[in-house]
Design a protein around this motif. Structure first.
Motif, PDB file in Angstrom:
ATOM      1  N   THR A  70       0.833  -1.201   0.000  1.00 58.28           N
ATOM      2  CA  THR A  70       0.000   0.000   0.000  1.00 58.28           C
ATOM      3  C   THR A  70       0.869   1.253   0.000  1.00 58.28           C
ATOM      4  OG1 THR A  70      -1.711  -1.168   1.217  1.00 58.28           O
ATOM      5  CG2 THR A  70      -1.829   1.223   1.231  1.00 58.28           C
ATOM      6  N   ALA A  74       0.326   3.500  -3.175  1.00 53.00           N
ATOM      7  CA  ALA A  74      -0.392   4.747  -2.912  1.00 53.00           C
ATOM      8  C   ALA A  74       0.539   5.939  -3.141  1.00 53.00           C
ATOM      9  CB  ALA A  74      -0.938   4.765  -1.488  1.00 53.00           C
ATOM     10  N   THR A  75       1.818   5.785  -2.767  1.00 51.83           N
ATOM     11  CA  THR A  75       2.760   6.881  -2.967  1.00 51.83           C
ATOM     12  C   THR A  75       3.043   7.086  -4.454  1.00 51.83           C
ATOM     13  OG1 THR A  75       3.729   6.493  -0.809  1.00 51.83           O
ATOM     14  CG2 THR A  75       5.044   7.753  -2.360  1.00 51.83           C
ATOM     15  N   PHE A  77       0.976   6.442  -6.940  1.00 49.72           N
ATOM     16  CA  PHE A  77      -0.193   7.146  -7.477  1.00 49.72           C
ATOM     17  C   PHE A  77      -0.193   8.602  -7.014  1.00 49.72           C
ATOM     18  CE2 PHE A  77      -2.531   2.853  -7.595  1.00 49.72           C
ATOM     19  CZ  PHE A  77      -2.131   2.646  -8.902  1.00 49.72           C
ATOM     20  N   GLY A  78       0.185   8.781  -5.742  1.00 46.77           N
ATOM     21  CA  GLY A  78       0.218  10.134  -5.181  1.00 46.77           C
ATOM     22  C   GLY A  78       1.183  11.026  -5.947  1.00 46.77           C
ATOM     23  N   VAL A 136      -5.067   0.925  -0.852  1.00 48.23           N
ATOM     24  CA  VAL A 136      -4.510   1.929  -1.764  1.00 48.23           C
ATOM     25  C   VAL A 136      -5.559   3.023  -2.009  1.00 48.23           C
ATOM     26  CG1 VAL A 136      -3.760   2.345  -4.132  1.00 48.23           C
ATOM     27  CG2 VAL A 136      -2.840   0.417  -2.869  1.00 48.23           C
ATOM     28  N   THR A 140      -4.380   6.709  -0.749  1.00 49.49           N
ATOM     29  CA  THR A 140      -3.912   7.628  -1.785  1.00 49.49           C
ATOM     30  C   THR A 140      -4.237   9.113  -1.499  1.00 49.49           C
ATOM     31  OG1 THR A 140      -3.957   5.872  -3.410  1.00 49.49           O
ATOM     32  CG2 THR A 140      -3.920   8.091  -4.262  1.00 49.49           C
ATOM     33  N   THR A 143      -1.600  10.469   0.729  1.00 46.38           N
ATOM     34  CA  THR A 143      -0.289  10.641   0.089  1.00 46.38           C
ATOM     35  C   THR A 143      -0.321  11.863  -0.833  1.00 46.38           C
ATOM     36  OG1 THR A 143      -0.760   9.260  -1.846  1.00 46.38           O
ATOM     37  CG2 THR A 143       0.079   8.148   0.120  1.00 46.38           C
ATOM     38  N   ILE A 144      -1.454  12.072  -1.507  1.00 48.82           N
ATOM     39  CA  ILE A 144      -1.544  13.242  -2.392  1.00 48.82           C
ATOM     40  C   ILE A 144      -1.423  14.529  -1.583  1.00 48.82           C
ATOM     41  CG2 ILE A 144      -3.048  14.536  -3.954  1.00 48.82           C
ATOM     42  CD1 ILE A 144      -4.157  11.873  -4.908  1.00 48.82           C
ATOM     43  N   SER A 188       5.200  10.306   2.923  1.00 47.44           N
ATOM     44  CA  SER A 188       3.993   9.763   2.321  1.00 47.44           C
ATOM     45  C   SER A 188       3.943   8.243   2.474  1.00 47.44           C
ATOM     46  CB  SER A 188       3.952  10.170   0.850  1.00 47.44           C
ATOM     47  OG  SER A 188       3.246   9.252   0.087  1.00 47.44           O
ATOM     48  N   ALA A 192       1.122   6.171   4.604  1.00 55.49           N
ATOM     49  CA  ALA A 192       0.314   5.135   3.953  1.00 55.49           C
ATOM     50  C   ALA A 192       0.514   3.791   4.654  1.00 55.49           C
ATOM     51  CB  ALA A 192       0.701   5.030   2.476  1.00 55.49           C
TER      52      ALA A 192
END
Lengths: 268, 364
Positions: A70, A74-75, A77-78, A136, A140, A143-144, A188, A192
């Motif tokens: 994750t 997630a990072t 995608f972030g 995720v 996310t 992280t964003i 981030s 996550a």
């Protein structure tokens, strides 16, 4: 802090936050199955019992895989989203960003429930993979939020300068952008990781027969004689959190020192 | 200088941002080895034009040529230009030497040769020995020098400077202006400077393009620009210019007969009239230093007009007087050097002002 009432309030607040956590190590080393004072004596039994427990071992392993995956996904995608959001303008940017951030406020039980329905409907078997999927989704937005700050404080002309000096788009990203947003990326990933590690609802819905740490702990709370072992486990988890936080802060401060940026606050 | 080959050619360059027309048909030539400035107020398109040379901005139509080659489809990292950014864009996580040597990364030369080039570049900008320092710890003026060394080490055909001095305080700025001129002469590279500071442009440039609203209003050397601005707008933007309403009474044989408020009737040469029509009422313009206040017993070289001193502004080396010429409502500004033995006059003093038709510009 001049008023004594404010001081009392501050101490009461901190006690309320941390006193229950302080109880964890106390009873983790207490030689008795009942969680009550007076303490009986010192023991490491609960820890050895914890390490000998196979199901718990599996839960820990699952949770580490889920949280680690994750954190990375997630990072990643972030990074894409934060980069797009801070650098480019494109039609529908507002609504798109809004939709990405929405899981932040959606009730997890609804996310977990609807994901379960969809996965069952399209015939995907529940496993730790499906938990990663759900985690995720909820991690996310966090992280964003962190990476937005990192990318927004990056002077655009730094990238242009590298490009101007003959680098390509990719090597510019690797040589300039990445090192400068690295502290943000590490924060981030840690956030996550933490979110995923203690997430219960989605794991409960989507894990199938696989235990994760929170679902395992929940299942064991029904058995009073297991509670001291859970206390030992909690102690380990608190320790892990403190270590992670320390690493995050160390990395952040080192990054600041290296680039001479102004310290605008961190975790500690 | 006129014989120099063209280095950058703009051919009817247009640039749209959506509906916004940022560059409106720029046609101009920047010559090889020239210190060229793009001067204008913010939003006039000067930075956009500079970025079309660098390749950071595409153009909507027209062509940009560098050294005779069209830059269409040539990305910024393949153009023979390097840029000094307004923020300097010093890579904060690298040392000074790593910053300066950044552009050599893809160069095939050995590390020892690269190190030597870096050291030479640092020496050129007066930062010898600063190589191992952390770049983020450098002062504003030093960062500027690092940025210069970093851009010049690649020996570009054109060095682009985007308001490079605007973040420095006055003393360092003036010092850097002189150093930049010297450096440009030394390396012989074409410099293109973007600035909104008319004084900076006048001091540093071989030629200046004054831009308003995406168009070049006038392209000339500093002296022509200052003495013979081709429109009231250019005149207003560069230095101080006095304007008096005037009317053209006749025109023949390369001479123009003019009658101006306060100054009476006189004749000027056709070259003194601005090319761009101002529309409506004609006016004459003159710089503060082309007028002289006459002291007791002095006689004018050419003509004189009586007036009254309305305001006195003392600058140490100079005094600015606002003088109301007889028969004119608006005062004109006159600057006088405070040479030894010349007293500063008081407000209300009746005085005579010497002037010469040759120093005037006609806008019509």
């Amino acid at each position: 802090m001049k008023l004594p009432s404010l001081r009392i309030y501050a101490f009461a607040y901190l006690a309320f936050l941390y006193a229950p956590i302080l109880l964890l190590p106390i009873f983790a080393f207490n030689d008795g199955t009942i969680i009550a004072f007076p303490l009986k004596g010192f023991t490491l039994d609960w820890f050895s019992q914890m390490f000998a427990n196979d199901t718990l071992g599996r839960a820990v392993r699952n949770s580490m895989i889920i949280a680690g995956s994750t954190a990375v996904l997630a990072t990643a995608f972030g990074i894409f989203a934060a980069r797009a959001g801070t650098r480019f303008s494109f039609p529908g940017k507002g609504p798109i960003m809004g939709l990405i951030m929405l899981p932040l406020v959606l009730p997890e039980i609804m996310i977990g429930g609807s994901l379960l329905l969809v996965l069952l409907a399209i015939g995907i078997e529940l496993s730790i993979l499906t938990v990663i999927l759900g985690h995720v989704l909820i991690a996310t937005p966090y992280t964003i939020a962190i990476l937005n700050t990192a990318f927004a404080s990056l002077d655009r002309s730094l990238e242009e300068a590298a490009y101007d000096l003959g680098e390509g788009k990719l090597s510019t990203f690797r040589l300039i952008t990445l090192p400068l947003v690295l502290p943000g990326i590490i924060s981030s990933m840690l956030i996550a990781f933490t979110i995923s590690l203690d997430e219960f609802i989605i794991a409960f819905f989507l894990a199938g027969n696989e235990p994760t740490l929170p679902t395992y702990i929940f299942s064991q709370l029904r058995f009073p004689k297991q509670i001291p072992m859970i206390m030992a486990l909690g102690t380990c988890l608190v320790l892990l959190s403190i270590i992670l936080l320390t690493i995050a802060e160390y990395v952040r401060r080192r990054g600041l020192k290296k680039t001479g940026a102004k310290d605008t606050g961190g975790f500690l | 200088m006129n014989t120099r080959a063209p280095m950058i050619e703009f051919q009817d360059v247009h640039k749209y941002y959506g509906e916004y027309h940022a560059l409106r048909g720029i046609t101009a030539t920047i010559r090889a080895g020239e210190f060229f400035s793009l001067l204008g107020p913010s939003g006039c398109g000067k930075t956009t034009l500079l970025r079309t040379i660098a390749g950071f901005e595409g153009i909507s139509s027209g062509a940009v040529l560098i050294d005779g080659k069209s830059m269409e489809n040539v990305p910024a990292n393949k153009r023979p230009t390097n840029m000094v950014f307004q923020s300097y864009a010093i890579f904060p996580h690298l040392t000074v030497a790593q910053n300066v040597g950044f552009g050599l990364r893809r160069d095939a030369r050995s590390k020892a040769e690269k190190d030597k080039l870096v050291e030479e570049a640092l020496e050129m900008v007066g930062l010898k020995g600063y190589g191992p320092r952390a770049a983020h710890a450098m002062s504003g003026g030093q960062r500027q020098r690092v940025a210069l060394a970093r851009a010049l080490i690649l020996k570009p055909k054109v060095l682009l400077l985007d308001e490079p001095l605007s973040a420095l305080d006055k003393k360092i700025r003036e010092q850097m202006q002189v150093e930049l001129i010297k450096l440009q002469r030394e390396v012989g590279i074409t410099f293109v400077l973007v600035t909104h500071d008319q004084e900076e442009a006048l001091v540093m440039s071989d030629r200046i393009a004054v831009m308003f609203e995406g168009e070049i209003a006038q392209l000339a050397d500093p002296e022509t620009l200052y003495r013979r601005p081709n429109s009231r707008r250019v005149a207003d933007f560069i230095g101080v210019m006095n304007f008096l309403p005037a009317s053209v009474t006749g025109e023949a044989n390369g001479h123009i007969q003019v009658e101006a408020a306060g100054l009476g009737a006189f004749e000027i040469e056709a070259a003194q009239a601005s090319a761009a029509p101002a529309g409506g009422q004609a006016s004459i313009g003159f710089r503060p230093e082309t007028l002289t206040i006459l002291y007791e017993g002095q006689t004018p070289l050419d003509r004189e007009t009586p007036g009254t001193i309305e305001e006195v502004v003392y600058y140490g080396d100079m005094t600015y007087y606002d003088v109301k010429l007889d028969g004119v409502d608006v005062p004109v500004r006159i600057s006088m050097r405070n040479v030894f033995g010349r007293p500063v006059l008081d407000i209300g003093t009746r005085t005579r002002v010497a002037w010469s038709p040759g120093a005037l510009v006609l806008f019509r």
